[in-house]
Design a protein around this motif. Sequence first.
Motif, PDB file in Angstrom:
ATOM      1  N   THR A  17      68.528 -77.543 -16.560  1.00  0.00           N
ATOM      2  CA  THR A  17      69.279 -76.340 -16.167  1.00  0.00           C
ATOM      3  C   THR A  17      68.661 -75.689 -14.937  1.00  0.00           C
ATOM      4  OG1 THR A  17      69.886 -75.971 -18.482  1.00  0.00           O
ATOM      5  CG2 THR A  17      70.100 -74.101 -16.970  1.00  0.00           C
ATOM      6  N   ALA A  18      67.309 -75.573 -14.971  1.00  0.00           N
ATOM      7  CA  ALA A  18      66.617 -74.931 -13.854  1.00  0.00           C
ATOM      8  C   ALA A  18      66.820 -75.715 -12.566  1.00  0.00           C
ATOM      9  CB  ALA A  18      65.135 -74.801 -14.170  1.00  0.00           C
ATOM     10  N   ALA A  19      66.748 -77.050 -12.666  1.00  0.00           N
ATOM     11  CA  ALA A  19      66.916 -77.885 -11.473  1.00  0.00           C
ATOM     12  C   ALA A  19      68.316 -77.723 -10.901  1.00  0.00           C
ATOM     13  CB  ALA A  19      66.633 -79.345 -11.825  1.00  0.00           C
ATOM     14  N   HIS A  20      69.312 -77.704 -11.796  1.00  0.00           N
ATOM     15  CA  HIS A  20      70.682 -77.534 -11.305  1.00  0.00           C
ATOM     16  C   HIS A  20      70.890 -76.146 -10.703  1.00  0.00           C
ATOM     17  CE1 HIS A  20      71.758 -81.206 -13.583  1.00  0.00           C
ATOM     18  NE2 HIS A  20      72.738 -81.286 -12.683  1.00  0.00           N
ATOM     19  N   GLU A  21      70.312 -75.153 -11.359  1.00  0.00           N
ATOM     20  CA  GLU A  21      70.462 -73.792 -10.843  1.00  0.00           C
ATOM     21  C   GLU A  21      69.757 -73.635  -9.498  1.00  0.00           C
ATOM     22  OE1 GLU A  21      72.304 -71.311 -11.987  1.00  0.00           O
ATOM     23  OE2 GLU A  21      73.056 -72.659 -13.546  1.00  0.00           O
ATOM     24  N   LEU A  22      68.618 -74.303  -9.348  1.00  0.00           N
ATOM     25  CA  LEU A  22      67.882 -74.215  -8.074  1.00  0.00           C
ATOM     26  C   LEU A  22      68.555 -75.020  -6.970  1.00  0.00           C
ATOM     27  CD1 LEU A  22      64.190 -74.510  -9.352  1.00  0.00           C
ATOM     28  CD2 LEU A  22      65.232 -72.503  -8.254  1.00  0.00           C
ATOM     29  N   ARG A  23      69.245 -76.066  -7.387  1.00  0.00           N
ATOM     30  CA  ARG A  23      69.828 -76.949  -6.379  1.00  0.00           C
ATOM     31  C   ARG A  23      70.872 -76.211  -5.529  1.00  0.00           C
ATOM     32  NH1 ARG A  23      71.874 -83.047  -7.211  1.00  0.00           N
ATOM     33  NH2 ARG A  23      69.995 -83.478  -6.041  1.00  0.00           N
ATOM     34  N   THR A  24      71.655 -75.340  -6.139  1.00  0.00           N
ATOM     35  CA  THR A  24      72.731 -74.668  -5.396  1.00  0.00           C
ATOM     36  C   THR A  24      72.184 -73.851  -4.224  1.00  0.00           C
ATOM     37  OG1 THR A  24      74.096 -74.600  -7.382  1.00  0.00           O
ATOM     38  CG2 THR A  24      74.687 -73.092  -5.599  1.00  0.00           C
ATOM     39  N   PRO A  25      71.248 -72.922  -4.478  1.00  0.00           N
ATOM     40  CA  PRO A  25      70.716 -72.191  -3.301  1.00  0.00           C
ATOM     41  C   PRO A  25      69.928 -73.078  -2.356  1.00  0.00           C
ATOM     42  CG  PRO A  25      69.493 -71.626  -5.302  1.00  0.00           C
ATOM     43  CD  PRO A  25      70.683 -72.419  -5.740  1.00  0.00           C
ATOM     44  N   THR A  26      69.265 -74.085  -2.925  1.00  0.00           N
ATOM     45  CA  THR A  26      68.472 -74.969  -2.059  1.00  0.00           C
ATOM     46  C   THR A  26      69.381 -75.748  -1.125  1.00  0.00           C
ATOM     47  OG1 THR A  26      66.812 -75.192  -3.799  1.00  0.00           O
ATOM     48  CG2 THR A  26      66.766 -76.812  -2.033  1.00  0.00           C
ATOM     49  N   GLN A  27      70.516 -76.210  -1.648  1.00  0.00           N
ATOM     50  CA  GLN A  27      71.458 -76.940  -0.793  1.00  0.00           C
ATOM     51  C   GLN A  27      71.976 -76.046   0.332  1.00  0.00           C
ATOM     52  OE1 GLN A  27      72.344 -80.160  -0.765  1.00  0.00           O
ATOM     53  NE2 GLN A  27      70.817 -80.530  -2.380  1.00  0.00           N
ATOM     54  N   ALA A  28      72.185 -74.783  -0.045  1.00  0.00           N
ATOM     55  CA  ALA A  28      72.658 -73.849   1.000  1.00  0.00           C
ATOM     56  C   ALA A  28      71.587 -73.679   2.079  1.00  0.00           C
ATOM     57  CB  ALA A  28      72.992 -72.500   0.360  1.00  0.00           C
ATOM     58  N   ILE A  29      70.352 -73.511   1.635  1.00  0.00           N
ATOM     59  CA  ILE A  29      69.249 -73.350   2.594  1.00  0.00           C
ATOM     60  C   ILE A  29      69.138 -74.595   3.470  1.00  0.00           C
ATOM     61  CG2 ILE A  29      66.746 -73.154   2.807  1.00  0.00           C
ATOM     62  CD1 ILE A  29      66.809 -71.538   0.196  1.00  0.00           C
ATOM     63  N   MET A  30      69.229 -75.783   2.832  1.00  0.00           N
ATOM     64  CA  MET A  30      69.120 -77.041   3.592  1.00  0.00           C
ATOM     65  C   MET A  30      70.254 -77.157   4.596  1.00  0.00           C
ATOM     66  SD  MET A  30      66.438 -78.793   2.634  1.00  0.00           S
ATOM     67  CE  MET A  30      66.856 -80.443   3.154  1.00  0.00           C
ATOM     68  N   GLY A  31      71.451 -76.745   4.179  1.00  0.00           N
ATOM     69  CA  GLY A  31      72.597 -76.819   5.106  1.00  0.00           C
ATOM     70  C   GLY A  31      72.436 -75.901   6.309  1.00  0.00           C
ATOM     71  N   TYR A  32      72.014 -74.663   6.035  1.00  0.00           N
ATOM     72  CA  TYR A  32      71.829 -73.711   7.138  1.00  0.00           C
ATOM     73  C   TYR A  32      70.690 -74.125   8.059  1.00  0.00           C
ATOM     74  CZ  TYR A  32      75.246 -70.415   5.271  1.00  0.00           C
ATOM     75  OH  TYR A  32      76.410 -69.827   4.862  1.00  0.00           O
ATOM     76  N   THR A  33      69.631 -74.747   7.474  1.00  0.00           N
ATOM     77  CA  THR A  33      68.529 -75.179   8.348  1.00  0.00           C
ATOM     78  C   THR A  33      68.973 -76.300   9.276  1.00  0.00           C
ATOM     79  OG1 THR A  33      67.740 -76.681   6.601  1.00  0.00           O
ATOM     80  CG2 THR A  33      66.697 -74.515   6.738  1.00  0.00           C
ATOM     81  N   GLU A  34      69.883 -77.144   8.808  1.00  0.00           N
ATOM     82  CA  GLU A  34      70.391 -78.199   9.673  1.00  0.00           C
ATOM     83  C   GLU A  34      71.190 -77.599  10.823  1.00  0.00           C
ATOM     84  OE1 GLU A  34      70.019 -81.513   9.745  1.00  0.00           O
ATOM     85  OE2 GLU A  34      68.507 -81.307   8.167  1.00  0.00           O
ATOM     86  N   ILE A  35      72.001 -76.592  10.470  1.00  0.00           N
ATOM     87  CA  ILE A  35      72.797 -75.923  11.542  1.00  0.00           C
ATOM     88  C   ILE A  35      71.882 -75.185  12.508  1.00  0.00           C
ATOM     89  CG2 ILE A  35      74.519 -74.117  11.986  1.00  0.00           C
ATOM     90  CD1 ILE A  35      75.753 -74.829   9.252  1.00  0.00           C
TER      91      ILE A  35
END
Length: 814
Positions: free
Chosen positions: A541-559
């Motif tokens: 659960t924690a990994a899935h919950e963390l993945r959502t904001p982490t994916q957002a952070i990873m996406g914005y860092t790429e941009i």
Amino acid sequence: MDGDKDFLKATNDLINQDLSPSTYPELRNNKGKADYEKKEQLIATKIAYGKDTISITNKFAINCKRELSILINKNGPPIIINVPEIAKIYEIFKRNFVKIKIITEVTSDNLSYCKKLAEKYDIDLRHLGDIKCNFAISDNREYLASAVLYESNPIPEVIYSSVKEIVDQNQFIFETLWKNAIPAEQRIREIEKGELPIETYLINSPTEALSYAQDFIRSSNGGFSNSIPTGYLKLLSHNQTLFQEYLNHYKYTDGKVKGPIRWVTYIDSNKENIELIRKFLDIGVHIKHVKNLPPLYFSVSQNQCSTTVEDMTNGEMFQEIIHSTEPLHILHYQRLFEKLWDMGIDARERIRQIESDIASRTIRIIENPLKTIQYFIDLVQNATEEILILFPSLNAVKREVIIGIIDLLKQRSSENIRIRILSPVIENVKEILFRTDVAYNKNKARENIICRGIRKQDELMSTIIIVDRKHVLATELKDDSKLLFEEAIGLSMYSTSKPTILSYISIFESLWTQTMMSENLKTTNEKLVQSEQLERDFINTAAHELRTPTQAIMGYTEIDKEIFGDILEILKSLEDERLKTNIFQLYNHFEALSRNASRLDDLINNLLDVARIESNRKNSLQLHPQNLDLIKEINTSIRIEFEQKLKDKDIKINFINDCLDKQCWVYADRSRLNQIINNLIGNAIKFSNQNGKIDIIIKENISFSENDNRIKGTKNSEIRGDGESMQDSERSERAELLIAISDTGKGISPQIMPKLFEKFITGSDTGTGLGLYIVRNLVEAHGGRIWAFNNADGIGSTFVFTLPKSSSNISDKK
């Protein structure tokens, strides 16, 4: 004139007198002789007494012309030699060349008479034991018999017969006995040398048994051994004659001492028996106590043995004894006695135990199953505090139901007797105990019965009951398929011996403690399973919950990375140094944020992989294998993931590829293969020193031992070895590729090596210890293996894994 001539002259005169015409007037002429013979033929059978016996015997002798067959008891030879009238008759036989055959019992008492008889009258003499009758047959025409013979006395009565049937019958009896008799010379030699004839016979008279027992003791100069019941002690106390023989045995004879007497017997607490035992100990008899004597009692010496099954409870004389001088019988009983002697305890020690109450602690073997049932019932009925029972099987419980033990246990529990039961079928025991009696189930007495289950054990074959920690009864299971108690069990053992009871209590309490530990362990394990499940659920659960904001952070860092690229180009033309500095600082912050976001993403992915691995679901890692060029995948990973890191540490990578082509095809999941390669090469770079070297070795169709550290600088044939196992052979047949990644770093710590591929094991200060655990599971999910070792030169380590080689053609792969 010497004695022999006088004896011969007197005998001749007597013979001449008896044959003179004046003695028998009817023989003076031929006519008288014929009348006499006719008269004698009319007398078919006649009994004579007193002096008439001499007349009948003389006539019988005169009529004998060719053969004389005689059967006489042991008193016969002395009569023939010592009674003048009888001796005269044998002189007649000798003068007339009559062939004489005699069967008699040759004994030490009549030995000299037998020898003289054979020598003096040239008689063919044979021995046969225990002769009770006396008769003679002349020329197979006349029969003469005497009921009794008294040593050295005239014959008191005789029976004469010329009836053909009587003569033939007794002649047949004689010939039969003659065949079974032994030559007198042999018997004489046996007696003179102290030997006994090889024979076995039954004595079934108390009088003869007493005489035999006395002879047995007298003739056993080398000593003898007895296995006797306690009744024999009473016999000796009643029979002074037999007791005296024991005393005589230990007296000096011709300056010699006879051999020892040894007894084994069961010594009980009877004071009379103990005193008699002491009396025999004092005269020199060696005695030992044996708890379980065989029911066959015996005496055995060097050359004879005797047996009986009578226990002489009241001290009565033997009714029947079997005597034998067969060597095998003697050897058998000698060996049996020695075994009993070895297992016995000294009589004095036994008496001391009885007098100090140690002997009351008994161990008893029960052979009769019906007696065992009674012991079982008595123990349960007489319990005052506690009953411990071990049932080995369901049928054992059913047998106890049939004999009433289960109902009795329920009754005793209602009387506040504590009962503990162990069994591998405890649920069945509970059902049998409590299923039918509703009133009992409501009664608090049920709380006095505690049942616990144990693991089924093949060696557990006995029903055991321990009562009040003072009594134990153990039954031997003979056939568990039988439901009748007496058919199912063999021997039983009852004991009040403290060491024995403590041993059984120890066994019971150990099993009881094990059940408690097992129940506690089961509860703890259930809690642990629940805890682990909660842990996995939380991580997932924690990994899935963390993945959502982490994916957002990873996406914005790429941009933002692209935006920063444009800004950095623009900065080159700006002159505002302060702005430049601020933007460069902002970029450094962005780089740190991007780097840690990437690490966080890796951690989340690892946690999700661990959760998938430990979910125990089939294909939990969701592999999608395809044909891949292994060399291409490795080069791509190095170029994308590690090119800068390799430059920073000036590390060189060498490919050692034994494949014939420039491509090595494997059947694997691309994403997971890259995950394996990235982890292992990343670790090699991390732990390698500056200016280090990494060798990537690929070998094809190989069978390799996980304990072998021969990789670098070896040929394929050397790596395979000559003694590959079947498992290795199967992998070789399946066609594998072996990939080894070797570095020049610090190597693997000996403390870490045994658990290198487990969770949370790491040699780094920054790692989570999940990488190699995931790699191992990924490799195994592909059907491969992975292992590691420190290099033989002491520099660095090598990780080796295998993957299945693609089975498709290269053209297909392209």
